[in-house]
Design an enzyme around this catalytic site. Sequence first.
Site, PDB file in Angstrom:
ATOM      1  N   LYS A  63      -0.324   0.286   2.647  1.00  0.00           N
ATOM      2  CA  LYS A  63      -1.225   1.398   1.955  1.00  0.00           C
ATOM      3  C   LYS A  63      -2.443   0.256   2.223  1.00  0.00           C
ATOM      4  CE  LYS A  63       2.011   2.005  -1.384  1.00  0.00           C
ATOM      5  NZ  LYS A  63       2.550   2.617  -3.101  1.00  0.00           N
ATOM      6  N   ASP A  98      -0.508   8.258  -5.751  1.00  0.00           N
ATOM      7  CA  ASP A  98       0.197   7.410  -6.851  1.00  0.00           C
ATOM      8  C   ASP A  98      -0.238   7.626  -8.097  1.00  0.00           C
ATOM      9  OD1 ASP A  98       2.465   6.231  -5.940  1.00  0.00           O
ATOM     10  OD2 ASP A  98       1.184   4.209  -5.449  1.00  0.00           O
ATOM     11  N   GLY A 122      -0.654  -6.607 -14.478  1.00  0.00           N
ATOM     12  CA  GLY A 122       0.143  -6.302 -12.718  1.00  0.00           C
ATOM     13  C   GLY A 122      -1.733  -5.862 -12.542  1.00  0.00           C
ATOM     14  N   ALA A 123      -1.905  -6.212 -11.033  1.00  0.00           N
ATOM     15  CA  ALA A 123      -2.953  -6.243 -10.241  1.00  0.00           C
ATOM     16  C   ALA A 123      -2.936  -5.417  -8.797  1.00  0.00           C
ATOM     17  CB  ALA A 123      -4.234  -6.771 -10.704  1.00  0.00           C
ATOM     18  N   GLY A 125      -1.029  -3.044  -6.210  1.00  0.00           N
ATOM     19  CA  GLY A 125      -1.299  -1.503  -5.379  1.00  0.00           C
ATOM     20  C   GLY A 125      -0.704  -0.768  -6.976  1.00  0.00           C
ATOM     21  N   GLY A 236      10.136   4.502 -14.899  1.00  0.00           N
ATOM     22  CA  GLY A 236       9.371   4.772 -12.856  1.00  0.00           C
ATOM     23  C   GLY A 236       9.930   5.821 -12.107  1.00  0.00           C
TER      24      GLY A 236
END
Length: 269
Positions: A63, A98, A122-123, A125, A236
């Site tokens: 990505k 996303d 969370g950090a 993608g 999700g």
Amino acid sequence: MDVYALIGRPVEHSLSPPMHEAGYEATGVDARYVTFEPSSATDAVAAAVDLGVAGLNVTVPFKEEVLPAVEPTERARRVGAVNTVDFATSPPTGDNTDVAGVRRAFEHAGVSLSDVRAVVVGAGGAGRAATAALGESAASVHVANRTLSRAEALVADLDPAVPATLSAGPLSDVDDRIAEADVLVNATSVGMEADETPVPAAALHADLAVLDAVYTPLETRLLRDAAAAGAETVDGAWMLLFQGVAAFERWTGRDAPVDAMNETLRARL
Ligand code: NAP
């Protein structure tokens, strides 16, 4: 016939081919969706141009690597990652759907993101995409991550680009942030390999809407804890669906058949 493809490693068990092909079938679009595991993202983009591929989805680990091979949209540049390449332009356009996946998953659940106080855990993608998505309309987004420097780097990159106030912190004080929040996103991989959660159950409350980016399993421990606390839950697969819907719409110029794509996706999960 148009050919669309997913590049990544591994992609063998990806749900994107059946999801997109359900979309083509429902709308009468003459197209196929295939998968490749190339050794290099830039070579894959060049090969796709030569072969006349109409669009590429890009997943882990490509990505970020694909960025130099495309003209990124402002959104993809902000996030620092591309998951959708559109070959209708030259050079090809690299977008990040996303971001739309997160926004539309909440919208579909009837959760307003206007002026909310949000926490993203969370950090990587997914954390970057979630922060960019929420940052468009939230009052504030706090990013908590196991590796604090990664959350700080995310905030430094995205803060100038979004109207919301961004902050970064360690996972250890995330409870206090969640106590004041309206929206929580798990953008870590915690909950995928084992029945674990990145935040303590006691931190969750009934005024919270919780999206877990993890979609295998669909019902994570975080979502079970959130439901038990009376919170709104969004699994999700909704994020996965809507990032695919946004790619479908970008590529075909048509409204995506959301129900058909969703049914196929959920039947495979
Ligand atoms: P990534 O870039 O590798 O980032 C992983 C994140 O998880 C990092 O913040 C990492 O923290 C954290 N983490 C991993 N193990 C941890 C642990 N034991 N305790 C606390 N934090 C931990 O991965 P990604 O691409 O962002 O993906 C993250 C998750 O989102 C995956 O489960 C992926 O499948 C999912 N995802 C879902 C969608 C969707 O459409 N639903 C889209 C994209 C991703 P450190 O920085 O400290 O390592």
